[in-house]
Design an enzyme around this catalytic site. Structure first.
Site, PDB file in Angstrom:
ATOM      1  CD  GLN A  73      -3.281   0.506   1.772  1.00 64.10           C
ATOM      2  OE1 GLN A  73      -3.298  -0.573   2.218  1.00 64.10           O
ATOM      3  NE2 GLN A  73      -4.192   1.334   2.143  1.00 64.10           N
ATOM      4  CB  SER A  92       2.125  -4.975   3.683  1.00 70.18           C
ATOM      5  OG  SER A  92       0.633  -4.803   4.432  1.00 70.18           O
ATOM      6  CG  LEU A  93      -1.130  -4.731  -0.809  1.00 74.42           C
ATOM      7  CD1 LEU A  93      -1.490  -5.277  -2.006  1.00 74.42           C
ATOM      8  CD2 LEU A  93      -1.897  -3.536  -0.607  1.00 74.42           C
ATOM      9  NE  ARG A 153      -3.783  -7.844   4.299  1.00 71.87           N
ATOM     10  CZ  ARG A 153      -2.844  -7.039   4.277  1.00 71.87           C
ATOM     11  NH1 ARG A 153      -3.153  -6.072   3.502  1.00 71.87           N
ATOM     12  NH2 ARG A 153      -1.677  -7.215   4.904  1.00 71.87           N
ATOM     13  CG  HIS A 182       1.525  -4.616   9.286  1.00 73.10           C
ATOM     14  ND1 HIS A 182       1.302  -5.829   9.075  1.00 73.10           N
ATOM     15  CD2 HIS A 182       1.429  -3.922   8.118  1.00 73.10           C
ATOM     16  CE1 HIS A 182       1.203  -6.028   7.683  1.00 73.10           C
ATOM     17  NE2 HIS A 182       1.295  -4.742   6.836  1.00 73.10           N
ATOM     18  CD  GLN A 230       0.863  -9.600   5.771  1.00 77.23           C
ATOM     19  OE1 GLN A 230      -0.362  -9.118   5.499  1.00 77.23           O
ATOM     20  NE2 GLN A 230       1.305  -9.809   4.340  1.00 77.23           N
TER      21      GLN A 230
END
Length: 311
Positions: A9, A94-95, A119, A203, A252
């Site tokens: 992101q 991440s994503l 998500r 996170h 995660q």
């Protein structure tokens, strides 16, 4: 050895994917399949904006994935390149870990899009707007950032969220705790502490409701063994077992993105060549962590064609 990388992101921009879609029917097919899976015209938002709509977490996450996978798909279909022949590993920030798993065929494209939409929605809903915050500590190593977070928490949540390497660590948590950490960082020799314009504190432990939502969704999702192993954010180690992948993706959501350690581990395993799809964000990070690495970032048709020729 080579790894294919997928951005996270913050790499979204209005206009993303539009030129590629105009140039390639294979790219268009990716965007159309994602639109069908989500029941919305995400491709139009990507191409035309407005920026504030694209930046919404529930749109940005599947959009970034779609753009990266479209770039890879053009390389595969028009460049004649097979991921399993040209990459030993995949990884994503991440994503981007979902994009990496889609690229390696652990998830199909429609499943990946729906998981990332959920998500994004779950992460946004986990914490009231304004209650959380994130900040980048520039000139801080991971151990220093963790110590600052521990001292700033004072009973609230304050965690190191992203270890991006090159002296950049992103912290996340309750707004007041992150502000205390930013103030402390100046006393502890951190070069700069920069608040990030984000819609939620990603996170960290505040994301537990989102982790629970993803646990349920991933339990129901079809996950196959990937064509090549994925370096997981939360372990900085390769994974290929479907049940392990499910568990790692749940962890995660609240865990640290251990990007520096992932790149260090890939380098130690013999990966010298890194190819980023759909953005030019991870490439510079890799060079800061492994200065001798060969890094290529591909977005445009010309860049894809050059990569196909080089591979």
């Amino acid at each position: 050895m080579r790894a294919f990388l997928f951005p996270g992101q913050g790499s979204q921009a209005v206009g993303m994917g539009a030129d590629l879609a105009a140039a390639s029917p294979h790219a268009r097919a990716v965007f159309e399949e994602v639109d069908d899976a989500l029941g919305q015209s995400l491709a139009r938002i990507m191409a035309e904006g407005p920026a504030e709509t694209l930046t919404l977490t529930a749109n940005a996450q599947p959009a970034i994935m779609a753009n990266a996978i479209a770039t890879l798909r053009v390389l595969e279909k028009e460049g004649g390149v097979r991921l399993a022949d040209k990459a030993e590993f995949v990884a994503g920030h991440s994503l981007g870990e979902y994009s990496a798993l889609c690229a390696a065929q652990a998830f199909d494209l429609a499943t990946t899009a729906r998981l990332l939409k959920l998500r994004g929605q779950a992460m946004q809903a986990a914490v009231p707007i304004g209650a959380g915050a994130m900040a980048a500590l520039l000139g801080a190593d991971f151990e220093l950032a963790e110590a600052i977070c521990a001292d700033a928490a004072q009973g609230e949540v304050c965690q190191a969220a992203n270890d991006n390497g090159g002296g950049q660590v992103v912290i996340s948590g309750d707004k007041a705790a992150v502000e205390r950490a930013m103030a402390l960082s100046k006393e502890r020799g951190v070069k700069r502490a920069v608040p990030l314009a984000v819609s939620a504190p990603f996170h960290c432990a505040l994301m537990q409701p989102a982790a629970d939502a993803m646990a349920a969704a991933l339990a129901a999702a079809d996950v196959r063994a990937p064509l090549v192993a994925v370096y997981a954010n939360v372990t900085a180690a390769p994974a290929s077992n479907p049940d392990t992948i499910r568990d790692l993706l749940v962890r995660q959501v609240t865990g640290t993105v251990r990007w520096r350690e992932s790149v260090e581990a890939m380098w130690a395993a013999g990966v010298t060549d890194y190819v980023e799809f759909g953005a030019k964000v991870l490439g510079p990070m890799v060079k800061r962590i492994a200065p001798d690495a060969t890094v290529t970032s591909v977005i445009t048709m010309a860049e894809i064609e050059a990569l196909a020729a080089a591979l």
